[in-house]
Design an enzyme around this catalytic site. Structure first.
Site, PDB file in Angstrom:
ATOM      1  N   ASP A   1       0.613  -5.937  14.141  1.00 13.21           N
ATOM      2  CA  ASP A   1       1.718  -6.293  15.037  1.00 13.21           C
ATOM      3  C   ASP A   1       1.212  -6.023  16.459  1.00 13.21           C
ATOM      4  O   ASP A   1       0.006  -5.820  16.666  1.00 13.21           O
ATOM      5  CB  ASP A   1       3.027  -5.561  14.676  1.00 13.21           C
ATOM      6  CG  ASP A   1       2.981  -4.071  14.992  1.00 13.21           C
ATOM      7  OD1 ASP A   1       1.899  -3.559  15.388  1.00 13.21           O
ATOM      8  OD2 ASP A   1       4.034  -3.406  14.855  1.00 13.21           O
TER       9      ASP A   1
ATOM     10  N   CYS B   1      -0.329  -1.470  12.166  1.00  6.88           N
ATOM     11  CA  CYS B   1       0.824  -1.389  13.080  1.00  6.88           C
ATOM     12  C   CYS B   1       0.784  -0.003  13.728  1.00  6.88           C
ATOM     13  O   CYS B   1      -0.223   0.703  13.632  1.00  6.88           O
ATOM     14  CB  CYS B   1       2.151  -1.713  12.389  1.00  6.88           C
ATOM     15  SG  CYS B   1       2.777  -0.482  11.234  1.00  6.88           S
TER      16      CYS B   1
ATOM     17  N   THR C   1       2.416   2.965  13.235  1.00  7.01           N
ATOM     18  CA  THR C   1       2.284   4.081  12.294  1.00  7.01           C
ATOM     19  C   THR C   1       1.566   3.680  11.015  1.00  7.01           C
ATOM     20  O   THR C   1       1.161   4.551  10.236  1.00  7.01           O
ATOM     21  CB  THR C   1       3.679   4.575  11.859  1.00  7.01           C
ATOM     22  OG1 THR C   1       4.359   3.471  11.215  1.00  7.01           O
ATOM     23  CG2 THR C   1       4.499   5.079  13.034  1.00  7.01           C
TER      24      THR C   1
ATOM     25  N   HIS D   1      -9.849   5.889  -6.505  1.00  5.12           N
ATOM     26  CA  HIS D   1      -8.793   6.220  -7.458  1.00  5.12           C
ATOM     27  C   HIS D   1      -7.697   5.162  -7.540  1.00  5.12           C
ATOM     28  O   HIS D   1      -7.094   4.994  -8.607  1.00  5.12           O
ATOM     29  CB  HIS D   1      -8.133   7.559  -7.085  1.00  5.12           C
ATOM     30  CG  HIS D   1      -9.025   8.730  -7.293  1.00  5.12           C
ATOM     31  ND1 HIS D   1      -8.587  10.031  -7.182  1.00  5.12           N
ATOM     32  CD2 HIS D   1     -10.356   8.812  -7.605  1.00  5.12           C
ATOM     33  CE1 HIS D   1      -9.591  10.870  -7.414  1.00  5.12           C
ATOM     34  NE2 HIS D   1     -10.683  10.144  -7.664  1.00  5.12           N
TER      35      HIS D   1
ATOM     36  N   HIS E   1      -8.413   6.162 -13.969  1.00  2.82           N
ATOM     37  CA  HIS E   1      -7.703   5.571 -12.825  1.00  2.82           C
ATOM     38  C   HIS E   1      -7.268   4.137 -13.115  1.00  2.82           C
ATOM     39  O   HIS E   1      -6.260   3.672 -12.577  1.00  2.82           O
ATOM     40  CB  HIS E   1      -8.582   5.627 -11.577  1.00  2.82           C
ATOM     41  CG  HIS E   1      -8.979   7.021 -11.221  1.00  2.82           C
ATOM     42  ND1 HIS E   1      -8.061   7.974 -10.868  1.00  2.82           N
ATOM     43  CD2 HIS E   1     -10.193   7.628 -11.222  1.00  2.82           C
ATOM     44  CE1 HIS E   1      -8.695   9.116 -10.639  1.00  2.82           C
ATOM     45  NE2 HIS E   1      -9.982   8.934 -10.854  1.00  2.82           N
TER      46      HIS E   1
END
Ligand code: RB5
Length: 142
Positions: A8, A64, A66, A97, A132
């Site tokens: 963004d 973005c 965060t 993993h 996994h």
């Protein structure tokens, strides 16, 4: 390796820096935006997630402020395992993993140097499979 990438406005500068820094290592397809004008992160997360989910492309990067909004959006798509990574160790584990197929970066909370290390680590680390694999298969709701 081909990587599709979007952000963004908050992630725009870091996106451009990553494309430029790794131009000799990866082939990027830039899904935008193409300026730092304010945009809504889902408009850029969905196209990248759709093209990884469909198998058109194997890996993506989303950025973005965060990392949360753009990662939450991507993870609504079937088969998407978008991992928010801010240290190389987390990026390595997201591949080893979780078999993460989209790397999510928090532009406002990571240094440029750490972001480059995270990208380098993410795309040079392989899924370990084994126990996994079973766990990853349980992520999607069928
Ligand atoms: C944009 O200001 C910011 O909200 C966005 O980049 C992101 O952090 C949302 O999760």
């Amino acid at each position: 390796m081909k990587i599709i990438i979007a952000s963004d406005h908050a992630g725009y500068d870091l996106k451009e820096k990553i494309i430029s820094h790794f131009k000799d290592n990866f082939e990027f397809e830039n899904y935008g935006p193409f300026s730092a004008d304010s945009v809504d992160y889902p408009d850029f997360a969905h196209p990248v997630a759709e093209d990884v989910s469909s198998g058109k492309h194997e890996y993506g990067i989303l950025i973005c402020g965060t990392g949360n909004g753009i990662g939450m959006t991507a993870n609504k798509h079937a088969g998407i395992r978008a991992a928010l990574c801010w240290k190389p160790e987390i990026a390595a584990l997201a591949r080893q993993h979780n078999n993460a197929n989209i790397l999510v970066l928090p532009a406002r909370f990571i240094t440029e140097e750490d972001a480059f290390d995270v990208v380098k680590t993410f795309f040079s680390t392989h899924f370990e499979g084994g126990r996994h694999q079973r766990r990853v298969e349980k992520i999607d709701i069928h």
